[in-house]
Enzyme design. Structure first.
Site, PDB file in Angstrom:
ATOM      1  N   SER A 167       6.338 -23.882  -3.923  1.00 32.50           N
ATOM      2  CA  SER A 167       6.568 -22.302  -3.458  1.00 32.50           C
ATOM      3  C   SER A 167       5.472 -22.009  -2.509  1.00 32.50           C
ATOM      4  CB  SER A 167       6.733 -21.598  -4.637  1.00 32.50           C
ATOM      5  OG  SER A 167       7.468 -20.396  -4.119  1.00 32.50           O
ATOM      6  N   LYS A 219      16.204   2.581   0.714  1.00 30.88           N
ATOM      7  CA  LYS A 219      14.875   2.450   0.009  1.00 30.88           C
ATOM      8  C   LYS A 219      14.748   1.992  -1.463  1.00 30.88           C
ATOM      9  CE  LYS A 219      10.577   4.011  -0.476  1.00 30.88           C
ATOM     10  NZ  LYS A 219       9.505   3.479   0.368  1.00 30.88           N
TER      11      LYS A 219
END
Length: 341
Positions: A167, A219
């Site tokens: 990763s 948001k």
């Protein structure tokens, strides 16, 4: 007998008082040094260390006459080496990065790279012994950017992976010109994952309301306490896909010729498999690579180490002493076979 106990108690009280005084002095000294630099530069020439230890092994078992002859031969070899090194052998600068989920060693790595960029020669090389299972996207993005500084400066770089570079760890590794990994090192995991619990139904069952107020449509997408919507899930997945696309492009730009769609599935491979996939260039350990380079280059490790205060060093020493004592007790009990009775 009572007199003996009284004297023994007085002795213990004096010992405790002395210990408290010593700790107080160490604490004052630690505060006095608080303004000093909290890290120190450690440099070691690995080729010299290896050569000295190999010579020690060669001397084992030799009688006095042969030992004397061997020491003379060592001196002649040093003179030839010094003469050859007068032409300035290239240097292999070795850095280490052991990453956690937050890539906490990034600041130290950045400073080490800055130091090397200030002294490196065009024939030199930088090798990074990298170990990391990955972590936060922004943290490893910054860590990879430090290795990109070497690439942008035209510095030859090699990343060696002995255990894992997955990763975000692989994001860093692919910044190098060459990648080497041990046969069973874990590589890949080019994907993005996110998970979070949601306890909205539990709260609702107990008549607990959660007010989530936002300005801006997205948001908040998914939350832990509030009720998640399908629109929020779709937006969250869209953001994951966008991050994955950036990750794939980042790797593809640095490992050209790699079939990015085939390997960017989140899967991992061992080193002996990864070389066939194009994730790495060669199979081999970092130790083997450094020994190989010692034949034609100086091999120098560079590391910035945190300078511990006296109180920290004392605490660590006490902790290690306790751990060692407990380990010895456990080993003694294990050896006695009490657990099997």
């Amino acid at each position: 007998m009572s007199q003996w106990f009284a004297e023994y108690g007085l002795f213990l009280a004096q010992l405790v008082t002395l210990g408290v005084m010593i700790l107080a002095v160490l604490a004052i000294a630690g505060r006095a040094k608080a303004g000093q630099a909290r890290s120190q530069l450690r440099i070691e020439e690995l080729d010299k260390r290896y050569r000295a230890r190999q010579r020690q092994l060669r001397l084992v078992g030799l009688d006095k006459k042969r030992r004397k002859a061997a020491l003379k031969a060592f001196k002649r070899d040093d003179k030839r080496r010094d003469k050859r090194d007068g032409a300035k052998r290239p240097t292999l600068w070795v850095l280490d990065f052991h990453g956690d989920i937050k890539a906490s060693g990034t600041a130290r790595l950045a400073e080490e790279v800055s130091l090397i960029l200030g002294v490196i020669d065009e024939r030199d090389e930088v090798a990074i012994r990298l170990e990391s299972p990955g972590g936060l996207v922004h943290a490893y993005g910054l860590a990879a950017a430090q290795l990109d500084r070497l690439r942008d400066a035209g510095v030859s770089t090699t990343v060696c992976i002995d255990k894992v570079a997955a990763s975000g760890g692989y994001m860093m590794a692919c910044c190098a010109d060459r990648l080497r990994a041990a046969p069973f090192a874990v590589l890949g995991s080019i994907g993005v994952v996110a998970q979070l619990p949601n306890i909205h139904r539990l709260l609702k069952r107990h008549d607990v309301d959660v007010e989530l107020l936002t300005a801006g449509r997205y948001k908040r997408t998914l939350t832990v306490l509030g009720e998640n919507t399908e629109e929020g899930r779709e937006k969250f997945i869209e953001e994951l896909e966008s991050t994955h696309a950036l990750f794939k492009r980042f790797v593809a730009e640095r490992r050209q010729g790699l079939d990015i769609d085939a390997i960017a599935t989140g899967e991992t491979w061992y080193g002996s498999q990864a070389v066939d996939k194009g994730l790495i260039d060669a199979v081999g350990t970092s130790e083997a690579y450094l020994l190989e380079r010692m034949n034609d280059a100086r091999v120098v490790t560079v590391s910035l180490e945190k300078r511990r205060r006296l109180t920290e060093r004392l605490g660590r020493a006490v902790s290690l002493g306790i751990e060692d004592g407990l380990q010895r007790i456990y080993e003694a009990l294990e050896a006695s076979g009490w657990q099997r009775r």
